[in-house]
Enzyme design. Structure first.
Site, short mmCIF file in Angstrom:
data_model
loop_
_atom_site.label_atom_id
_atom_site.label_comp_id
_atom_site.label_asym_id
_atom_site.label_seq_id
_atom_site.Cartn_x
_atom_site.Cartn_y
_atom_site.Cartn_z
N ARG A 1 22.10 26.76 2.20
CA ARG A 1 22.87 27.27 3.26
C ARG A 1 22.35 26.86 4.70
NH1 ARG A 1 24.90 33.25 2.31
NH2 ARG A 1 26.16 32.07 0.92
N HIS B 1 25.40 31.87 8.50
CA HIS B 1 26.42 31.15 7.32
C HIS B 1 27.18 30.13 8.29
CE1 HIS B 1 29.78 30.90 4.52
NE2 HIS B 1 29.23 31.89 3.93
N THR C 1 28.36 45.99 2.08
CA THR C 1 28.80 45.41 0.90
C THR C 1 30.24 45.34 0.67
OG1 THR C 1 26.77 46.64 -0.16
CG2 THR C 1 28.86 46.43 -1.70
N HIS D 1 24.37 35.99 9.44
CA HIS D 1 24.82 36.44 8.21
C HIS D 1 23.92 37.55 7.27
CE1 HIS D 1 27.59 36.58 4.94
NE2 HIS D 1 26.67 35.86 3.95
N ALA E 1 31.55 41.62 1.58
CA ALA E 1 31.13 40.69 0.70
C ALA E 1 32.07 39.82 -0.04
CB ALA E 1 29.94 41.01 -0.05
N GLN E 2 32.53 38.54 0.28
CA GLN E 2 33.37 37.76 -0.37
C GLN E 2 32.83 37.27 -1.41
OE1 GLN E 2 34.93 35.13 2.68
NE2 GLN E 2 35.99 36.80 3.72
N GLY E 3 31.49 36.81 -1.55
CA GLY E 3 30.69 35.90 -2.64
C GLY E 3 30.72 36.87 -3.74
N GLY F 1 25.41 51.22 0.55
CA GLY F 1 25.91 49.84 0.01
C GLY F 1 25.50 49.83 -1.56
N ARG G 1 18.18 32.64 1.62
CA ARG G 1 18.91 33.38 0.39
C ARG G 1 19.80 32.36 -0.46
NH1 ARG G 1 23.44 36.02 -0.41
NH2 ARG G 1 23.81 36.43 1.64
N GLU H 1 28.68 28.15 -6.23
CA GLU H 1 28.37 28.16 -4.81
C GLU H 1 27.26 27.21 -4.55
OE1 GLU H 1 28.49 32.17 -3.55
OE2 GLU H 1 30.40 32.83 -4.57
C1 SIN Z 1 30.09 33.93 0.91
O1 SIN Z 1 31.05 34.27 0.28
O2 SIN Z 1 30.08 32.81 1.47
C2 SIN Z 1 28.71 34.70 1.07
C3 SIN Z 1 28.22 34.82 -0.06
C4 SIN Z 1 26.60 35.29 0.34
O3 SIN Z 1 26.45 35.66 1.27
O4 SIN Z 1 26.13 35.39 -0.87
#
Ligand code: SIN
Length: 499
Positions: free
Chosen positions: A265, A221, A39, A325, A42-44, A9, A360, A110
Site C-alpha cells: 500500500r 490509503h 471498525t 488511514h 472498515a470495508q476490507g 471497536g 500494514r 488484496e
Molecule cells: C480497504 O478496504 O482498502 C482497507 C482495508 C484495510 O485497511 O486493511
C-alpha cells in the site's frame, strides 16, 4: 478483577466480551456511542490462512514483506496463528461471512497478499457487520457501558495504573485499564477515519510516561474518492481487477513496482501522489471492466455511496487520491497487550505490538483487534510486573510538553493553534512524502503551540491531537532514512554561487 476498557471497536469489544466470559468485572467507557468508531467503517475484511493453498507461514511472510521487514516475527506469528480461532469466535458472535459456491468462507485478494485470503461480510461491509454483532453481544452480556464518557487521564499510584479520570473530573478505579481507542487519522487534513479518531488512548499513555514506538509510520490509503468528502474505495476493488490510470489512460502503477496496483500500500500511495503531482489532477480508478452487477453485489456500500453522489463507476473511472488511514505505531505492548506501566494494557490500532511493521498488510487490522483482544483477556490474570519488566522493549519515550532540545529555532511566525491548522501542518509537513526542512518546521511549530486546558470533548480531542502530533513528528524527524510508509525525500542540492 475489575477491567476497564476504553474504546469499543473490534479490539475493545473482543477484550471486554472475553474478559467477561472469563469472570472478570468489566466496564466499557466510550466517548461516543457503541459502534460509532473506526471498525464500523472498515470495508476490507479480515485476513487469515483459512483454506487450501495457504498457510499461516505464507501469511506471515506477506505481513513481514508488506511491513518492509520492520515487523516483529514473534508478534506476527501470534497474529497469523490466531486467525482461524478469531474467525470462528466472530462466527460464534453472530457474524455471517460471505461464502463461495461450495459453502466455504469466500477468500478475496488484496494488495501484497500472495494468495486470496481475505474473508468479508456483506461484501464491503465487514467492519459494520462485525461491529453490529459485537455490540449486540454486549447488550446481551450485562457488561456495564458508559457512553458519552471521555477518558481524559490515567490515574497512577504506587507504580501502576489504578483507573481513569473522565473529562469533568469523575474517577473510575480499576485493576486493569485497557486502551482500545483506535488510531489518530484526524491528525491529518484528509483521512478515511471517522471524526472521533483523535489518538485519545495514545495521548493518555504518553502523558502517563508509557513507551510508544513506530509513530512515524502513518499509512496513507491510495484510493480515496477525490470528489467531495473523502470516501474510501476499498483495496478489494483493485484485488477484484480494477486498475489505476493516469490522465492519458495509462496504467502507471507498474512504473513503481512489478506488482502494479497490487504492490504494498505504501508503494501504491506514493505512485498515486507522484502521478497526481506530475499531471496536476487526480489519477483515476477504473473499475468499469468489473461490470455493474459485480460492483453492486461485491461492493454494495461503495456502489450505493457513489450513486448517491451521482457517480456511475460501472461506466466511468473515478478520481482518487491518498488519505491518512492507519497508524502502525502506538503504545508499546508485548504479545498479550501489556504496556510498560503495570496495570495498563493496549490493543488494536492504539497498540504497537510489532505486527504491522512499517506498513500494514491489507486486512490485518480487524484481525489484530480480534486476535490480540482475546489474547489480552486471557492474560489478565498473569502477573504483570514480572512479565513487563523482564522483556526487552523498544523504549521510545516522547516529551509531550514540547521538545526538550533547543537546537532548532523556535516556531515564531506560525499561525495560532487550532485543529485545522494542526491538520494542515501534519498533511503538508509530516505527510506521505517528507523532507528534513518540513519535519523540522513541523516539530518547531508543534513545540510552541499550546492547546487550551480541556473543558469540553472537542478541547480534549484537540489536546490529544497536539500531544500525538508532537510524538509523530519528532519520531519522523528522528528516523532519517526511508522505511515503509515513512518516506523521506532526498535533500535538494544547493547551487553554490547561483545568481
Ligand atoms: C480497504 O478496504 O482498502 C482497507 C482495508 C484495510 O485497511 O486493511
Amino acid at each position: 478483577m475489575k477491567v476497564l476498557v476504553v474504546g469499543a471497536g473490534v479490539a475493545g469489544l473482543t477484550t471486554a466480551l472475553r474478559a467477561d466470559a472469563l469472570g472478570h468485572t468489566v466496564e466499557v467507557v466510550v466517548k461516543g456511542s457503541l459502534g460509532d468508531g473506526c471498525t464500523a467503517h472498515a470495508q476490507g475484511g479480515i485476513a487469515g490462512a483459512y483454506g487450501p493453498g495457504d498457510s499461516p507461514a505464507l501469511h506471515a511472510l506477506d505481513t513481514i514483506h508488506a511491513g518492509d521487514g520492520h515487523g516483529d516475527p514473534v508478534a506476527i506469528a501470534a497474529l497469523v496463528d490466531g486467525a482461524t480461532a478469531a474467525l470462528a469466535a466472530l462466527v460464534d458472535a453472530g457474524v455471517v461471512f460471505d461464502r463461495d459456491a461450495d459453502g466455504a468462507v469466500a477468500r478475496g485478494l488484496e494488495a501484497a497478499h500472495s494468495v486470496p485470503r481475505v474473508a468479508h461480510a456483506g461484501g464491503d461491509a465487514t467492519g459494520r457487520v462485525i461491529s453490529d454483532a459485537l455490540v449486540a453481544r454486549m447488550g446481551a452480556s450485562g457488561i456495564r457501558v458508559r457512553e458519552s464518557a471521555f477518558a481524559a487521564e490515567l490515574l497512577l499510584g504506587r507504580g501502576r495504573v489504578r483507573g481513569i479520570r473522565l473529562l469533568g473530573g469523575a474517577e473510575i478505579a480499576a485493576d486493569a485499564v485497557v486502551l482500545a481507542t483506535g488510531g489518530a487519522g484526524r491528525l491529518y487534513a484528509c483521512t478515511t477515519n471517522p471524526a472521533g479518531t483523535t489518538g485519545d488512548g495514545i495521548a493518555m499513555a504518553l502523558r502517563a510516561g508509557a513507551a510508544v514506538a513506530d509513530l512515524e509510520f502513518v499509512q496513507f490509503h491510495p484510493t480515496v474518492l477525490a470528489a467531495g468528502e473523502p470516501f474510501l474505495i476499498s483495496e478489494a476493488v483493485r484485488g477484484a481487477g480494477a486498475v489505476l490510470r493516469d490522465a492519458d489512460g495509462r496504467r502507471f502503477a507498474f512504473d513503481a513496482h512489478p506488482d502494479g496496483e497490487l504492490a504494498p500500500r505504501d508503494v501504491v500511495a506514493r505512485a498515486v501522489v507522484r502521478q497526481a503531482l506530475a499531471q496536476d489532477s487526480p489519477v483515476l480508478l477504473d473499475a468499469t471492466m468489473l461490470g455493474g452487477d459485480t460492483l453492486r453485489t461485491r461492493f454494495p456500500t461503495i456502489d450505493a455511496e457513489l450513486h448517491r453522489r451521482g457517480i456511475d463507476w460501472s461506466r466511468t473511472p473515478v478520481p482518487v487520491a491518498t488519505a491518512a488511514h492507519y497508524l502502525m505505531g502506538g503504545v508499546v505492548t508485548d504479545v498479550d497487550g501489556r504496556t510498560t506501566i503495570p496495570g495498563l494494557w493496549a490493543v488494536g490500532e492504539t497498540a504497537r505490538t510489532g505486527v504491522q511493521g512499517a506498513n500494514r498488510l491489507a486486512s490485518n487490522s480487524l484481525l489484530e483487534g480480534a486476535v490480540f483482544g482475546a489474547r489480552l483477556a486471557e492474560a489478565l490474570d498473569a502477573p504483570f510486573a514480572a512479565n513487563a519488566a523482564d522483556r526487552p522493549l523498544p523504549s521510545q519515550r516522547v516529551s509531550v510538553s514540547g521538545r526538550e532540545s533547543d537546537t532548532l529555532p523556535d516556531g515564531n511566525g506560525a499561525e495560532p493553534f487550532s485543529r485545522s491548522a494542526l491538520q494542515r501542518l501534519m498533511w503538508d509537513q509530516v505527510g506521505l512524502l517528507r523532507d528534513d526542512a518540513g519535519l523540522e518546521r513541523a516539530v518547531r511549530v508543534l513545540d510552541v503551540w499550546r492547546a487550551p486546558q480541556p473543558q469540553t470533548a472537542a478541547e480534549q480531542e484537540d489536546a490529544n491531537l497536539l500531544d500525538v502530533a508532537r510524538a509523530v513528528a519528532s519520531a519522523a524527524l528522528a528516523r532519517t532514512t526511508s522505511l515503509g510508509a515513512h518516506f523521506r525525500l532526498a535533500p535538494q542540492p544547493t547551487l553554490i554561487g547561483a545568481a
